[in-house]
Enzyme design. Structure first.
Site, PDB file in Angstrom:
ATOM      1  N   SER A 140      32.127 -20.926  -0.350  1.00 19.80           N
ATOM      2  CA  SER A 140      30.988 -20.347   0.234  1.00 19.80           C
ATOM      3  C   SER A 140      29.923 -20.895  -0.849  1.00 19.80           C
ATOM      4  O   SER A 140      30.029 -21.013  -1.888  1.00 19.80           O
ATOM      5  CB  SER A 140      30.815 -18.833   0.414  1.00 19.80           C
ATOM      6  OG  SER A 140      29.559 -18.684   0.761  1.00 19.80           O
ATOM      7  N   TYR A 153      31.025 -10.169  -2.281  1.00 17.70           N
ATOM      8  CA  TYR A 153      31.480 -11.515  -1.656  1.00 17.70           C
ATOM      9  C   TYR A 153      31.174 -12.615  -2.582  1.00 17.70           C
ATOM     10  O   TYR A 153      32.020 -13.590  -2.758  1.00 17.70           O
ATOM     11  CB  TYR A 153      30.521 -11.626  -0.292  1.00 17.70           C
ATOM     12  CG  TYR A 153      31.017 -12.711   0.386  1.00 17.70           C
ATOM     13  CD1 TYR A 153      32.091 -12.768   1.427  1.00 17.70           C
ATOM     14  CD2 TYR A 153      30.086 -14.108   0.673  1.00 17.70           C
ATOM     15  CE1 TYR A 153      32.384 -13.802   2.237  1.00 17.70           C
ATOM     16  CE2 TYR A 153      30.226 -15.073   1.326  1.00 17.70           C
ATOM     17  CZ  TYR A 153      31.472 -14.907   2.334  1.00 17.70           C
ATOM     18  OH  TYR A 153      31.748 -16.201   3.003  1.00 17.70           O
TER      19      TYR A 153
HETATM   20  O1  NJP Z   1      34.983 -15.225   9.965  1.00 17.80           O
HETATM   21  P1  NJP Z   1      35.449 -14.295  11.075  1.00 17.80           P
HETATM   22  P2  NJP Z   1      34.815 -16.791   9.896  1.00 17.80           P
HETATM   23  N1  NJP Z   1      44.402 -10.227   5.909  1.00 17.80           N
HETATM   24  O2  NJP Z   1      34.990 -12.925  10.746  1.00 17.80           O
HETATM   25  C1  NJP Z   1      40.768 -12.548   8.979  1.00 17.80           C
HETATM   26  C2  NJP Z   1      34.255 -18.190   5.185  1.00 17.80           C
HETATM   27  N2  NJP Z   1      32.863 -18.473   5.207  1.00 17.80           N
HETATM   28  O3  NJP Z   1      35.674 -17.476  10.663  1.00 17.80           O
HETATM   29  O4  NJP Z   1      42.958  -9.740  10.308  1.00 17.80           O
HETATM   30  C3  NJP Z   1      44.606 -11.319   6.844  1.00 17.80           C
HETATM   31  O5  NJP Z   1      35.300 -14.813  12.448  1.00 17.80           O
HETATM   32  C4  NJP Z   1      40.242 -12.150  10.391  1.00 17.80           C
HETATM   33  O6  NJP Z   1      41.531 -11.669  11.180  1.00 17.80           O
HETATM   34  P3  NJP Z   1      41.872 -10.041  11.237  1.00 17.80           P
HETATM   35  C5  NJP Z   1      34.306 -16.664   5.300  1.00 17.80           C
HETATM   36  O7  NJP Z   1      34.105 -15.920   4.057  1.00 17.80           O
HETATM   37  C6  NJP Z   1      32.002 -18.134   6.628  1.00 17.80           C
HETATM   38  O8  NJP Z   1      33.381 -16.954   9.549  1.00 17.80           O
HETATM   39  O9  NJP Z   1      42.859 -10.267  12.526  1.00 17.80           O
HETATM   40  N3  NJP Z   1      43.494 -11.751   7.819  1.00 17.80           N
HETATM   41  C7  NJP Z   1      39.666 -13.264  11.108  1.00 17.80           C
HETATM   42  O10 NJP Z   1      40.875 -14.094  11.423  1.00 17.80           O
HETATM   43  C8  NJP Z   1      36.232 -16.721   5.388  1.00 17.80           C
HETATM   44  O11 NJP Z   1      36.550 -16.983   4.196  1.00 17.80           O
HETATM   45  C9  NJP Z   1      30.950 -18.340   6.752  1.00 17.80           C
HETATM   46  O12 NJP Z   1      40.586  -9.279  11.367  1.00 17.80           O
HETATM   47  C10 NJP Z   1      42.182 -11.316   7.574  1.00 17.80           C
HETATM   48  C11 NJP Z   1      39.127 -14.033   9.699  1.00 17.80           C
HETATM   49  O13 NJP Z   1      39.840 -13.586   8.604  1.00 17.80           O
HETATM   50  C12 NJP Z   1      36.301 -18.082   6.295  1.00 17.80           C
HETATM   51  O14 NJP Z   1      35.014 -18.837   5.967  1.00 17.80           O
HETATM   52  C13 NJP Z   1      30.070 -19.196   5.564  1.00 17.80           C
HETATM   53  C14 NJP Z   1      42.197 -10.255   6.708  1.00 17.80           C
HETATM   54  C15 NJP Z   1      37.848 -13.756   9.728  1.00 17.80           C
HETATM   55  O15 NJP Z   1      37.141 -14.391  10.757  1.00 17.80           O
HETATM   56  C16 NJP Z   1      36.367 -17.782   7.827  1.00 17.80           C
HETATM   57  O16 NJP Z   1      35.559 -16.753   8.286  1.00 17.80           O
HETATM   58  C17 NJP Z   1      30.790 -19.673   4.450  1.00 17.80           C
HETATM   59  C18 NJP Z   1      43.272  -9.736   6.022  1.00 17.80           C
HETATM   60  N4  NJP Z   1      43.077  -8.548   5.178  1.00 17.80           N
HETATM   61  C19 NJP Z   1      32.065 -19.083   4.429  1.00 17.80           C
HETATM   62  N5  NJP Z   1      40.688  -9.727   6.629  1.00 17.80           N
HETATM   63  C20 NJP Z   1      29.991 -18.260   8.144  1.00 17.80           C
HETATM   64  N6  NJP Z   1      30.706 -17.755   8.911  1.00 17.80           N
HETATM   65  O17 NJP Z   1      28.904 -18.398   7.973  1.00 17.80           O
HETATM   66  C21 NJP Z   1      40.193 -10.659   7.561  1.00 17.80           C
HETATM   67  O18 NJP Z   1      30.006 -19.962   3.465  1.00 17.80           O
HETATM   68  N7  NJP Z   1      41.161 -11.381   7.938  1.00 17.80           N
END
Ligand code: NJP
Length: 251
Positions: A140, A153
């Site tokens: 990020s 974060y």
């Molecule tokens: O977010 P979101 P993004 N164990 O909330 C999973 C980075 N990023 O697609 O477990 C396993 O839709 C959660 O699944 P669930 C960001 O930091 C984003 O945007 O079922 N999985 C879901 O599939 C992240 O690293 C932006 O709740 C876990 C997923 O994570 C990546 O992009 C900007 C979990 C999150 O999906 C994907 O994020 C940037 C666990 N303990 C970086 N906790 C942006 N969106 O603007 C959560 O610079 N998940």
């Protein structure tokens, strides 16, 4: 499109957003895809929609045993792991450091930083034994600069960026390709959470300012190609027009 036929790709955080988009793109490129997240129903439904070349394995990346079990399940089903995408991440609870709950603060480190380490630790012996592999980690802009209300974060993403550099230093000679990706702001659930916080300039952005998750997914596919070898051990940014062109994100 890069041909990934016969390759197996493990994607953490594949229940929605960037991870879900990545599962679809890699499957369309011919890869076997292993979807992991905590939401069993969601990853199961996405895997069913993709077909026989998809496997869903429930996993909490903050637990090493879960992550190791995912790698073992991928090998049992498809015979190898060629690409690991460390994508799972959380940003809540957003808020001032002085008001933060130490356990909740630490949970973000457990997922965003230790989860990345667990992925690398679980897959490295396999990749080294098979002569190489690719580890892509979603970073990020927050890895590079502090943003109000995001101390947890920013610290976690700075650590994840360092893990890519450390992996490259230790394992590039054994064929492991490690690259980080800073996607810019992406239209996913995470941006909805940021917007509802009302804290800092990112929460004030318009929804139209965010790029679609498919652009990030397409960039991840390009990062598996030789053309991305210029960036091994580094982090690429999708704010960089040159990277957008090389990854063909507009196409
Ligand atoms: O977010 P979101 P993004 N164990 O909330 C999973 C980075 N990023 O697609 O477990 C396993 O839709 C959660 O699944 P669930 C960001 O930091 C984003 O945007 O079922 N999985 C879901 O599939 C992240 O690293 C932006 O709740 C876990 C997923 O994570 C990546 O992009 C900007 C979990 C999150 O999906 C994907 O994020 C940037 C666990 N303990 C970086 N906790 C942006 N969106 O603007 C959560 O610079 N998940």
């Amino acid at each position: 499109m890069l041909d990934m036929t016969g390759k197996t790709v493990v994607i953490t955080g594949a229940s929605r957003g960037i991870g879900e988009a990545a599962a679809h793109i890699f499957a369309a490129a011919g890869a076997n895809v292993v979807l992991t997240a905590r939401s069993a129903g969601q990853i199961g439904a996405i895997a069913d929609a993709i077909g026989d070349n998809a496997l869903a394995v429930t996993c909490d990346v903050s637990r090493f045993a879960d992550v190791k079990a995912v790698i073992d399940a991928a090998v049992a089903k498809f015979g190898s792991v060629d690409v690991l995408i460390n994508n799972a991440g959380v940003i809540e609870p957003i808020g001032p450091l002085i008001e933060s709950d130490p356990d909740e603060w630490g949970h973000v480190i457990d997922v965003n930083l230790k989860g990345v380490y667990y992925g690398m630790r679980a897959v490295m012996p396999l990749m080294v034994a098979q002569g190489g592999g690719t580890v892509l980690t979603i970073s990020s802009g927050a890895a590079h600069r502090a943003i109000e209300g995001w101390a947890h974060y920013c610290a976690s993403k700075a650590g994840a960026k360092m893990m890519t550099e450390a992996l490259h230093q230790e394992a590039a000679g054994q064929g492991i390709r490690a690259i980080g990706l800073s996607p810019g702001t992406v239209a996913t659930q995470m941006q909805r959470e940021i917007k509802s916080s009302g804290i800092n300039a990112v929460s004030k952005l318009n929804w139209d300012d965010h790029i679609p998750p498919e652009w990030v997914a397409r960039t991840l596919l390009w990062m598996c190609s030789q053309d991305a070898d210029d960036f091994l051990g580094e982090e690429v940014s999708l704010r960089d027009v040159e990277i957008r062109k090389r990854a063909s994100v507009f196409g």
